[in-house]
Write a protein that holds these residues in place. Structure first.
Motif, PDB file in Angstrom:
ATOM      1  N   SER A 131       0.808  -1.223   0.000  1.00  0.00           N
ATOM      2  CA  SER A 131       0.000   0.000   0.000  1.00  0.00           C
ATOM      3  C   SER A 131       0.842   1.274   0.000  1.00  0.00           C
ATOM      4  CB  SER A 131      -0.959   0.002   1.188  1.00  0.00           C
ATOM      5  OG  SER A 131      -0.259  -0.123   2.406  1.00  0.00           O
ATOM      6  N   ASP A 132       1.953   1.275   0.715  1.00  0.00           N
ATOM      7  CA  ASP A 132       2.769   2.491   0.793  1.00  0.00           C
ATOM      8  C   ASP A 132       3.359   2.845  -0.566  1.00  0.00           C
ATOM      9  OD1 ASP A 132       4.169   4.624   2.308  1.00  0.00           O
ATOM     10  OD2 ASP A 132       5.950   3.497   1.725  1.00  0.00           O
ATOM     11  N   SER A 133       4.049   1.889  -1.204  1.00  0.00           N
ATOM     12  CA  SER A 133       4.677   2.166  -2.505  1.00  0.00           C
ATOM     13  C   SER A 133       3.628   2.368  -3.598  1.00  0.00           C
ATOM     14  CB  SER A 133       5.634   1.036  -2.893  1.00  0.00           C
ATOM     15  OG  SER A 133       4.948  -0.201  -2.956  1.00  0.00           O
ATOM     16  N   ASP A 134       2.520   1.625  -3.520  1.00  0.00           N
ATOM     17  CA  ASP A 134       1.452   1.782  -4.512  1.00  0.00           C
ATOM     18  C   ASP A 134       0.834   3.176  -4.420  1.00  0.00           C
ATOM     19  OD1 ASP A 134       1.903  -0.802  -5.239  1.00  0.00           O
ATOM     20  OD2 ASP A 134       0.077  -1.613  -4.347  1.00  0.00           O
ATOM     21  N   GLY A 135       0.589   3.627  -3.190  1.00  0.00           N
ATOM     22  CA  GLY A 135       0.007   4.952  -2.998  1.00  0.00           C
ATOM     23  C   GLY A 135       0.910   6.051  -3.517  1.00  0.00           C
ATOM     24  N   LYS A 136       2.207   5.908  -3.277  1.00  0.00           N
ATOM     25  CA  LYS A 136       3.156   6.915  -3.750  1.00  0.00           C
ATOM     26  C   LYS A 136       3.199   6.954  -5.278  1.00  0.00           C
ATOM     27  CE  LYS A 136       6.175   6.774   0.299  1.00  0.00           C
ATOM     28  NZ  LYS A 136       7.493   6.324   0.849  1.00  0.00           N
ATOM     29  N   MET A 137       3.109   5.788  -5.905  1.00  0.00           N
ATOM     30  CA  MET A 137       3.141   5.756  -7.361  1.00  0.00           C
ATOM     31  C   MET A 137       1.918   6.437  -7.961  1.00  0.00           C
ATOM     32  SD  MET A 137       3.330   2.608 -10.053  1.00  0.00           S
ATOM     33  CE  MET A 137       2.909   2.946 -11.774  1.00  0.00           C
ATOM     34  N   VAL A 138       0.731   6.136  -7.438  1.00  0.00           N
ATOM     35  CA  VAL A 138      -0.485   6.746  -7.974  1.00  0.00           C
ATOM     36  C   VAL A 138      -0.491   8.253  -7.729  1.00  0.00           C
ATOM     37  CG1 VAL A 138      -3.003   6.804  -7.794  1.00  0.00           C
ATOM     38  CG2 VAL A 138      -1.814   4.614  -7.800  1.00  0.00           C
ATOM     39  N   SER A 139       0.036   8.684  -6.595  1.00  0.00           N
ATOM     40  CA  SER A 139       0.134  10.125  -6.311  1.00  0.00           C
ATOM     41  C   SER A 139       1.048  10.804  -7.321  1.00  0.00           C
ATOM     42  CB  SER A 139       0.666  10.351  -4.896  1.00  0.00           C
ATOM     43  OG  SER A 139      -0.254   9.899  -3.934  1.00  0.00           O
ATOM     44  N   GLU A 156      -6.664  -1.359  -9.161  1.00  0.00           N
ATOM     45  CA  GLU A 156      -7.780  -0.961  -8.302  1.00  0.00           C
ATOM     46  C   GLU A 156      -7.630   0.482  -7.836  1.00  0.00           C
ATOM     47  OE1 GLU A 156      -8.323  -3.581  -5.037  1.00  0.00           O
ATOM     48  OE2 GLU A 156      -8.806  -5.325  -6.290  1.00  0.00           O
ATOM     49  N   ARG A 157      -6.432   0.881  -7.499  1.00  0.00           N
ATOM     50  CA  ARG A 157      -6.206   2.258  -7.056  1.00  0.00           C
ATOM     51  C   ARG A 157      -6.510   3.251  -8.181  1.00  0.00           C
ATOM     52  NH1 ARG A 157      -3.239   3.617  -2.450  1.00  0.00           N
ATOM     53  NH2 ARG A 157      -2.699   1.825  -1.137  1.00  0.00           N
ATOM     54  N   LEU A 158      -6.133   2.885  -9.394  1.00  0.00           N
ATOM     55  CA  LEU A 158      -6.431   3.755 -10.529  1.00  0.00           C
ATOM     56  C   LEU A 158      -7.939   3.909 -10.706  1.00  0.00           C
ATOM     57  CD1 LEU A 158      -3.862   2.382 -13.152  1.00  0.00           C
ATOM     58  CD2 LEU A 158      -3.654   4.465 -11.795  1.00  0.00           C
ATOM     59  N   ALA A 159      -8.658   2.785 -10.627  1.00  0.00           N
ATOM     60  CA  ALA A 159     -10.113   2.804 -10.806  1.00  0.00           C
ATOM     61  C   ALA A 159     -10.802   3.593  -9.699  1.00  0.00           C
ATOM     62  CB  ALA A 159     -10.649   1.379 -10.854  1.00  0.00           C
ATOM     63  N   ALA A 160     -10.261   3.512  -8.492  1.00  0.00           N
ATOM     64  CA  ALA A 160     -10.846   4.245  -7.371  1.00  0.00           C
ATOM     65  C   ALA A 160     -10.522   5.736  -7.439  1.00  0.00           C
ATOM     66  CB  ALA A 160     -10.346   3.662  -6.054  1.00  0.00           C
ATOM     67  N   HIS A 161      -9.328   6.053  -7.935  1.00  0.00           N
ATOM     68  CA  HIS A 161      -8.895   7.458  -8.023  1.00  0.00           C
ATOM     69  C   HIS A 161      -9.589   8.183  -9.169  1.00  0.00           C
ATOM     70  CE1 HIS A 161      -5.904  10.523  -6.804  1.00  0.00           C
ATOM     71  NE2 HIS A 161      -6.008  10.929  -8.054  1.00  0.00           N
ATOM     72  N   TRP A 162      -9.838   7.465 -10.277  1.00  0.00           N
ATOM     73  CA  TRP A 162     -10.522   8.044 -11.435  1.00  0.00           C
ATOM     74  C   TRP A 162     -11.769   7.195 -11.725  1.00  0.00           C
ATOM     75  CZ3 TRP A 162      -5.086   7.837 -11.367  1.00  0.00           C
ATOM     76  CH2 TRP A 162      -4.440   9.075 -11.436  1.00  0.00           C
ATOM     77  N   PRO A 163     -12.779   7.254 -10.861  1.00  0.00           N
ATOM     78  CA  PRO A 163     -13.931   6.341 -10.939  1.00  0.00           C
ATOM     79  C   PRO A 163     -14.800   6.496 -12.183  1.00  0.00           C
ATOM     80  CG  PRO A 163     -14.345   8.088  -9.347  1.00  0.00           C
ATOM     81  CD  PRO A 163     -12.897   8.195  -9.730  1.00  0.00           C
ATOM     82  N   GLU A 164     -14.710   7.620 -12.869  1.00  0.00           N
ATOM     83  CA  GLU A 164     -15.547   7.828 -14.052  1.00  0.00           C
ATOM     84  C   GLU A 164     -14.898   7.303 -15.331  1.00  0.00           C
ATOM     85  OE1 GLU A 164     -18.634   8.908 -13.743  1.00  0.00           O
ATOM     86  OE2 GLU A 164     -18.241   8.983 -11.594  1.00  0.00           O
ATOM     87  N   LYS A 205     -16.442  -4.107  -1.287  1.00  0.00           N
ATOM     88  CA  LYS A 205     -17.799  -3.909  -0.790  1.00  0.00           C
ATOM     89  C   LYS A 205     -18.569  -2.899  -1.637  1.00  0.00           C
ATOM     90  CE  LYS A 205     -16.703  -5.168   3.969  1.00  0.00           C
ATOM     91  NZ  LYS A 205     -16.616  -4.728   5.380  1.00  0.00           N
ATOM     92  N   LYS A 206     -17.916  -1.798  -1.942  1.00  0.00           N
ATOM     93  CA  LYS A 206     -18.586  -0.770  -2.728  1.00  0.00           C
ATOM     94  C   LYS A 206     -18.225  -0.983  -4.189  1.00  0.00           C
ATOM     95  CE  LYS A 206     -19.519   4.217  -2.855  1.00  0.00           C
ATOM     96  NZ  LYS A 206     -19.127   5.548  -2.338  1.00  0.00           N
ATOM     97  N   VAL A 207     -18.913  -1.915  -4.850  1.00  0.00           N
ATOM     98  CA  VAL A 207     -18.582  -2.303  -6.225  1.00  0.00           C
ATOM     99  C   VAL A 207     -18.651  -1.117  -7.175  1.00  0.00           C
ATOM    100  CG1 VAL A 207     -19.241  -3.781  -8.154  1.00  0.00           C
ATOM    101  CG2 VAL A 207     -19.403  -4.655  -5.831  1.00  0.00           C
ATOM    102  N   SER A 208     -19.542  -0.181  -6.914  1.00  0.00           N
ATOM    103  CA  SER A 208     -19.701   0.974  -7.807  1.00  0.00           C
ATOM    104  C   SER A 208     -18.429   1.795  -7.906  1.00  0.00           C
ATOM    105  CB  SER A 208     -20.849   1.868  -7.319  1.00  0.00           C
ATOM    106  OG  SER A 208     -20.575   2.349  -6.009  1.00  0.00           O
ATOM    107  N   SER A 209     -17.569   1.702  -6.865  1.00  0.00           N
ATOM    108  CA  SER A 209     -16.330   2.478  -6.889  1.00  0.00           C
ATOM    109  C   SER A 209     -15.339   1.929  -7.902  1.00  0.00           C
ATOM    110  CB  SER A 209     -15.689   2.490  -5.499  1.00  0.00           C
ATOM    111  OG  SER A 209     -15.249   1.188  -5.132  1.00  0.00           O
TER     112      SER A 209
END
Length: 231
Positions: free
Chosen positions: A25-33, A64-72, A96-100
């Motif tokens: 999560s730490d390295s993944d979060g930094k990459m998406v940021s 998953e992080r990309l999809a959650a960060h840019w949900p549209e 849980k929140k599949v729509s995200s």
């Protein structure tokens, strides 16, 4: 240290399970940021029909992080390992929140098939990313060919990978620093990946020979390499 290739695909079941249980999560979060910053810097105007492609997506943690960060937007994870793609889809189903993650999907295709033009996607990417993937590719030109197949004019590229240290002793020092108590498979793979990784100089040489126009190759921290560019 000379480059020593490792398998292009992760298909060992226990290996897949270990990666699925490891917290990135730490390295993944930094990459998406950093990717988000790059998109803002490029002034890329992302529309609702814009498409992200995550090459070598593995179990889908970055995807998953990309999809959650840019949900549209539409986010497609591509990996050649059936086991990894199955795991990524299972993870998606557990959210849980599949729509995200409604714009998220996965595709099993290996780099060689895409590079050879034996399969073409029905869309072109607006943004292509990969994380800890390039060192698996035996021939960097295959990686560049895939980028050409799936991109269009103006496509953004952001790829983060390990970079090969000068000696194996340095590789061991990095393992002791970053993965001192990790699972034996993770330690084994980390050292193998460091040996299989490209250096900044090698990447620049490939890019120059392929006449890639707009790019930066940056050494990040003590072990990473960022390749940032626009088609």
């Amino acid at each position: 240290m000379l480059r020593i290739k490792e398998p292009e695909l992760m298909i060992e079941l226990e290996q897949v399970k270990v990666y699925s249980r490891t917290d990135f999560s730490d390295s993944d979060g930094k990459m998406v940021s950093r990717l988000s910053e790059f998109i803002k810097e490029s002034k890329k105007n992302l529309q609702r029909e814009s498409i992200f492609i995550d090459l070598g997506c593995g179990p889908g943690n970055i995807t998953e992080r990309l999809a959650a960060h840019w949900p549209e937007l539409t986010v497609v994870g591509i990996d050649g390992s059936l086991e990894m793609v199955k795991l990524a889809k299972e993870r998606q189903a557990l959210v849980k929140k599949v729509s995200s993650l409604k714009g998220l999907s996965y595709l099993k295709k290996d780099i060689s098939t895409l590079s050879a033009g034996q399969f073409s996607l029905p869309y072109f990417a607006d943004v292509v990313v990969s994380n800890s993937f390039i060192h698996h590719v035996h021939d960097f030109n295959d990686f560049l060919n895939v980028l050409k197949v799936i991109s269009k004019e103006g496509t953004l590229f952001f790829h983060r990978d390990l970079r090969r240290p000068l000696t194996f002793d340095v590789a061991l020092e990095l393992q002791q620093k970053h993965l001192p108590t990790a699972h034996p498979i993770m330690i084994r793979d980390f050292l193998s990946s460091l040996k299989a990784a490209y250096t900044a100089e090698e990447v620049v040489d490939y890019l120059e020979k392929s006449n890639w126009k707009s790019y930066k190759v940056l050494e990040v921290g003590d072990r990473y390499l960022d390749i940032i560019g626009i088609n």
